[in-house]
Design a protein around this motif. Structure first.
Motif, PDB file in Angstrom:
ATOM      1  N   LYS A 179       2.106   8.647  26.942  1.00 13.88           N
ATOM      2  CA  LYS A 179       3.278   8.186  26.497  1.00 13.88           C
ATOM      3  C   LYS A 179       4.663   8.299  27.380  1.00 13.88           C
ATOM      4  O   LYS A 179       4.715   9.160  28.077  1.00 13.88           O
ATOM      5  CB  LYS A 179       3.852   8.687  25.194  1.00 13.88           C
ATOM      6  N   ALA A 180       5.399   6.958  27.584  1.00 10.76           N
ATOM      7  CA  ALA A 180       6.574   6.975  28.553  1.00 10.76           C
ATOM      8  C   ALA A 180       7.646   7.868  27.633  1.00 10.76           C
ATOM      9  O   ALA A 180       7.931   7.679  26.484  1.00 10.76           O
ATOM     10  CB  ALA A 180       6.856   5.645  28.613  1.00 10.76           C
ATOM     11  N   ASP A 181       8.500   8.391  28.463  1.00 17.09           N
ATOM     12  CA  ASP A 181       9.581   9.101  28.038  1.00 17.09           C
ATOM     13  C   ASP A 181      11.014   8.198  27.862  1.00 17.09           C
ATOM     14  O   ASP A 181      11.869   8.255  27.152  1.00 17.09           O
ATOM     15  CB  ASP A 181       9.988  10.120  28.760  1.00 17.09           C
ATOM     16  N   GLU A 182      10.884   7.260  28.792  1.00 21.91           N
ATOM     17  CA  GLU A 182      11.729   6.090  28.716  1.00 21.91           C
ATOM     18  C   GLU A 182      11.242   4.818  29.257  1.00 21.91           C
ATOM     19  O   GLU A 182      10.485   4.837  30.070  1.00 21.91           O
ATOM     20  CB  GLU A 182      12.842   6.269  29.911  1.00 21.91           C
ATOM     21  N   ILE A 183      11.832   3.756  28.680  1.00 21.93           N
ATOM     22  CA  ILE A 183      11.367   2.398  28.981  1.00 21.93           C
ATOM     23  C   ILE A 183      12.542   1.634  29.015  1.00 21.93           C
ATOM     24  O   ILE A 183      13.528   1.521  28.209  1.00 21.93           O
ATOM     25  CB  ILE A 183      10.328   1.868  27.939  1.00 21.93           C
ATOM     26  N   HIS A 184      12.951   1.065  30.200  1.00 26.97           N
ATOM     27  CA  HIS A 184      14.173   0.047  30.436  1.00 26.97           C
ATOM     28  C   HIS A 184      13.786  -1.361  30.933  1.00 26.97           C
ATOM     29  O   HIS A 184      12.762  -1.434  31.530  1.00 26.97           O
ATOM     30  CB  HIS A 184      14.876   0.698  31.716  1.00 26.97           C
ATOM     31  N   GLU A 185      14.443  -2.223  30.237  1.00 34.60           N
ATOM     32  CA  GLU A 185      14.251  -3.549  30.358  1.00 34.60           C
ATOM     33  C   GLU A 185      15.013  -4.010  31.672  1.00 34.60           C
ATOM     34  O   GLU A 185      16.113  -3.254  32.068  1.00 34.60           O
ATOM     35  CB  GLU A 185      14.955  -4.363  29.334  1.00 34.60           C
TER      36      GLU A 185
END
Length: 83
Positions: A71-77
């Motif tokens: 699982k990703a800790d952060e996802i940024h567009e």
């Protein structure tokens, strides 16, 4: 498609082979969510991993990462890109 940069923390000591395996796990199921993982980078010292992908949403990216076991800790567009 929208591009996303996601960040994983806590992967101290990750090897090139482990990064490749994690990336391949994403690639194996990415079509289920209409996502494409383009590239991955890692800093084994800090334990930070970055993944560049494109897909319909950050949620779709996260669902693939979760199913692949990281699982990703952060996802940024990423709305702007230059070469």
């Amino acid at each position: 498609m929208t591009q996303f940069m996601d960040v994983h923390h806590g992967m101290v000591g990750i090897t090139e082979d482990q990064l490749r395996q994690a990336h391949q796990a994403d690639l194996a199921i990415e079509k289920d969510e209409g996502v494409h993982f383009q590239r991955a980078w890692a800093d084994p010292t800090s334990g930070t991993v970055y993944c560049l992908s494109e897909g319909p949403s950050a949620d779709a990216v996260q669902r693939i990462h979760e199913r692949a076991g990281h699982k990703a800790d952060e996802i940024h567009e990423v709305p702007l890109t230059i070469s």
